[in-house]
Design a protein around this motif. Structure first.
Motif, PDB file in Angstrom:
ATOM      1  N   PHE A 147      42.887  44.738  45.828  1.00 55.12           N
ATOM      2  CA  PHE A 147      41.744  44.133  45.140  1.00 55.12           C
ATOM      3  C   PHE A 147      40.456  44.854  45.531  1.00 55.12           C
ATOM      4  O   PHE A 147      39.620  45.173  44.680  1.00 55.12           O
ATOM      5  CB  PHE A 147      41.650  42.651  45.476  1.00 55.12           C
ATOM      6  CG  PHE A 147      40.523  41.946  44.783  1.00 55.12           C
ATOM      7  CD1 PHE A 147      40.683  41.461  43.493  1.00 55.12           C
ATOM      8  CD2 PHE A 147      39.291  41.787  45.407  1.00 55.12           C
ATOM      9  CE1 PHE A 147      39.635  40.826  42.839  1.00 55.12           C
ATOM     10  CE2 PHE A 147      38.235  41.152  44.765  1.00 55.12           C
ATOM     11  CZ  PHE A 147      38.414  40.672  43.469  1.00 55.12           C
TER      12      PHE A 147
ATOM     13  N   LEU B 200      41.443  45.465  37.233  1.00 52.18           N
ATOM     14  CA  LEU B 200      42.339  44.306  37.254  1.00 52.18           C
ATOM     15  C   LEU B 200      42.274  43.513  35.951  1.00 52.18           C
ATOM     16  O   LEU B 200      43.151  42.686  35.697  1.00 52.18           O
ATOM     17  CB  LEU B 200      41.982  43.399  38.434  1.00 52.18           C
ATOM     18  CG  LEU B 200      42.196  44.012  39.814  1.00 52.18           C
ATOM     19  CD1 LEU B 200      41.723  43.058  40.899  1.00 52.18           C
ATOM     20  CD2 LEU B 200      43.659  44.373  40.030  1.00 52.18           C
ATOM     21  N   TYR B 201      41.257  43.772  35.127  1.00 53.92           N
ATOM     22  CA  TYR B 201      41.144  43.119  33.826  1.00 53.92           C
ATOM     23  C   TYR B 201      41.565  44.039  32.689  1.00 53.92           C
ATOM     24  O   TYR B 201      42.137  43.583  31.694  1.00 53.92           O
ATOM     25  CB  TYR B 201      39.708  42.631  33.589  1.00 53.92           C
ATOM     26  CG  TYR B 201      39.360  41.405  34.380  1.00 53.92           C
ATOM     27  CD1 TYR B 201      39.595  40.127  33.878  1.00 53.92           C
ATOM     28  CD2 TYR B 201      38.810  41.516  35.641  1.00 53.92           C
ATOM     29  CE1 TYR B 201      39.280  38.994  34.615  1.00 53.92           C
ATOM     30  CE2 TYR B 201      38.490  40.390  36.396  1.00 53.92           C
ATOM     31  CZ  TYR B 201      38.722  39.134  35.865  1.00 53.92           C
ATOM     32  OH  TYR B 201      38.420  38.012  36.606  1.00 53.92           O
TER      33      TYR B 201
ATOM     34  N   PRO C 195      45.875  45.318  34.128  1.00 52.85           N
ATOM     35  CA  PRO C 195      46.459  44.506  35.213  1.00 52.85           C
ATOM     36  C   PRO C 195      47.891  44.886  35.565  1.00 52.85           C
ATOM     37  O   PRO C 195      48.256  44.882  36.741  1.00 52.85           O
ATOM     38  CB  PRO C 195      46.374  43.077  34.664  1.00 52.85           C
ATOM     39  CG  PRO C 195      46.332  43.241  33.182  1.00 52.85           C
ATOM     40  CD  PRO C 195      45.588  44.509  32.930  1.00 52.85           C
TER      41      PRO C 195
ATOM     42  N   VAL D  90      49.326  46.033  39.312  1.00 56.67           N
ATOM     43  CA  VAL D  90      50.365  45.381  40.109  1.00 56.67           C
ATOM     44  C   VAL D  90      51.559  46.309  40.332  1.00 56.67           C
ATOM     45  O   VAL D  90      52.213  46.252  41.379  1.00 56.67           O
ATOM     46  CB  VAL D  90      50.812  44.056  39.461  1.00 56.67           C
ATOM     47  CG1 VAL D  90      49.676  43.055  39.434  1.00 56.67           C
ATOM     48  CG2 VAL D  90      51.361  44.264  38.060  1.00 56.67           C
TER      49      VAL D  90
ATOM     50  N   THR E  12      46.378  39.193  40.777  1.00 53.55           N
ATOM     51  CA  THR E  12      45.850  38.911  39.434  1.00 53.55           C
ATOM     52  C   THR E  12      46.056  37.472  38.997  1.00 53.55           C
ATOM     53  O   THR E  12      45.450  37.038  38.018  1.00 53.55           O
ATOM     54  CB  THR E  12      46.515  39.825  38.387  1.00 53.55           C
ATOM     55  OG1 THR E  12      47.911  39.500  38.288  1.00 53.55           O
ATOM     56  CG2 THR E  12      46.357  41.291  38.762  1.00 53.55           C
TER      57      THR E  12
ATOM     58  N   SER F 194      49.539  39.729  32.930  1.00 49.25           N
ATOM     59  CA  SER F 194      50.404  40.176  34.027  1.00 49.25           C
ATOM     60  C   SER F 194      51.276  39.041  34.545  1.00 49.25           C
ATOM     61  O   SER F 194      51.688  39.055  35.705  1.00 49.25           O
ATOM     62  CB  SER F 194      49.561  40.763  35.170  1.00 49.25           C
ATOM     63  OG  SER F 194      48.680  39.775  35.693  1.00 49.25           O
TER      64      SER F 194
END
Length: 305
Positions: free
Chosen positions: A146, A166-167, A170, A174, A250, A258
């Motif tokens: 993160f 992460l948006y 995603p 991961v 997430t 995700s």
């Protein structure tokens, strides 16, 4: 004159021991009885109960939590008609293939190959760095990624950009995080397997003019194929059930971008309190994991034939 006679066979016994041998076997099993009882209570019992719950309308709250009813295959009919489950199943497939089959498996093999013939110090440093990520708790690993992928994180700071990875990506996030954390297992498996490859065979192939690629494809990989199949099966099953890393990194979002099947199961069972429906999802995942295992075992038998 006395005539010697052979002893007559026992009337109650048989040449193989018969009942007496069975009694001896039972006496040998007696010390294992407590362990078998514990396995039945704490392993087989919950599994069988979960299978039964999957065919009921059991919930954590409401009237169904007290008076649950057997509803047959209704949960499974609902499941396979649920677009959210289909989405989570496809994301799980992408996650397993990208993270385990391609990522961890390939990277673990490359690291193990690069360490062949290296000094003890080099191997110790590389193993220490890779294994450190493996033994790290999932929540800590998620926090590291993160801070690396956040809008004000390390990646954007180094390259001077502003992007919320992460948006926008995603699943890529991961997958990379799981590869980083889980590669150590594949590296250790392949390091052990490569240590059993005869060095004189590889050297003889090099003398005959075989390049590194040909030696790898025609000598090394065929000799470690059983380790490859075992590693693929183990990391596939482990990745298939991966929950904590994705949930902490997430939360399955944004939205359901995700949300793999373990997260979808958790949401249905413990956020919406539909234990019966969640157990049906878990049972489907169990069948999928068993199918993967059978495929790998079958491929292993075909290669041995």
């Amino acid at each position: 004159m006395t005539v010697a006679t052979a002893p007559s066979p026992s009337v109650t016994g048989s040449p193989s021991g018969g009942p007496s041998r069975r009694r001896r076997n039972l006496r040998r099993l007696l010390p294992l009885a407590p362990a078998l009882v514990l396995l039945a209570l704490f392993l087989a019992g919950p599994i069988l109960w979960s299978v039964y719950i999957a065919f009921t309308n059991e919930t954590l709250t409401g009237s169904a939590s007290v008076n649950s009813q057997f509803i047959g295959f209704a949960n499974f009919v609902r499941l396979f008609g649920d677009p959210n489950f289909i989405n989570s199943f496809l994301l799980t497939f992408v996650f397993v293939i990208g993270s385990a089959v391609i990522g961890q498996n390939t990277l673990g093999l490359i690291i193990a190959l690069l360490q062949r013939g290296r000094g003890r110090v080099t191997r110790s440093v590389v193993n220490g760095v890779v294994i450190a990520a493996w033994v790290m708790p999932e929540v800590v690993a998620a926090a590291c990624w993160f801070s690396f992928l956040a809008e004000d994180g390390t990646l954007n700071t180094v390259f001077g950009i502003s992007q919320e990875w992460l948006y926008t990506a995603p699943m890529v996030a991961v997958i990379l995080a799981n590869i980083w954390r889980g590669t150590a297992f594949s590296m250790l498996v392949y390091s052990a397997a490569l240590s059993e490859v005869p060095s004189d065979l590889v050297e003889a192939a090099a003398v005959d003019g075989a390049g590194p690629a040909r030696r790898l494809l025609h000598i090394t990989l065929p000799l470690i194929r059983r380790s490859i199949m075992a590693n693929l099966m183990l990391i596939t099953l482990q990745t298939l059930a991966s929950f904590g890393l994705i949930y902490a990194l997430t939360g399955g979002g944004p939205g359901t971008a995700s949300q793999t099947t373990p997260l979808f199961m958790y949401e249905q069972a413990f956020r919406y309190f539909e234990i019966g429906y969640g157990s049906a999802i878990a049972l489907v995942m169990l069948v999928v994991g068993a199918a993967f295992s059978l495929v790998y075992l079958r491929l292993n038998k075909v290669e041995d034939a």
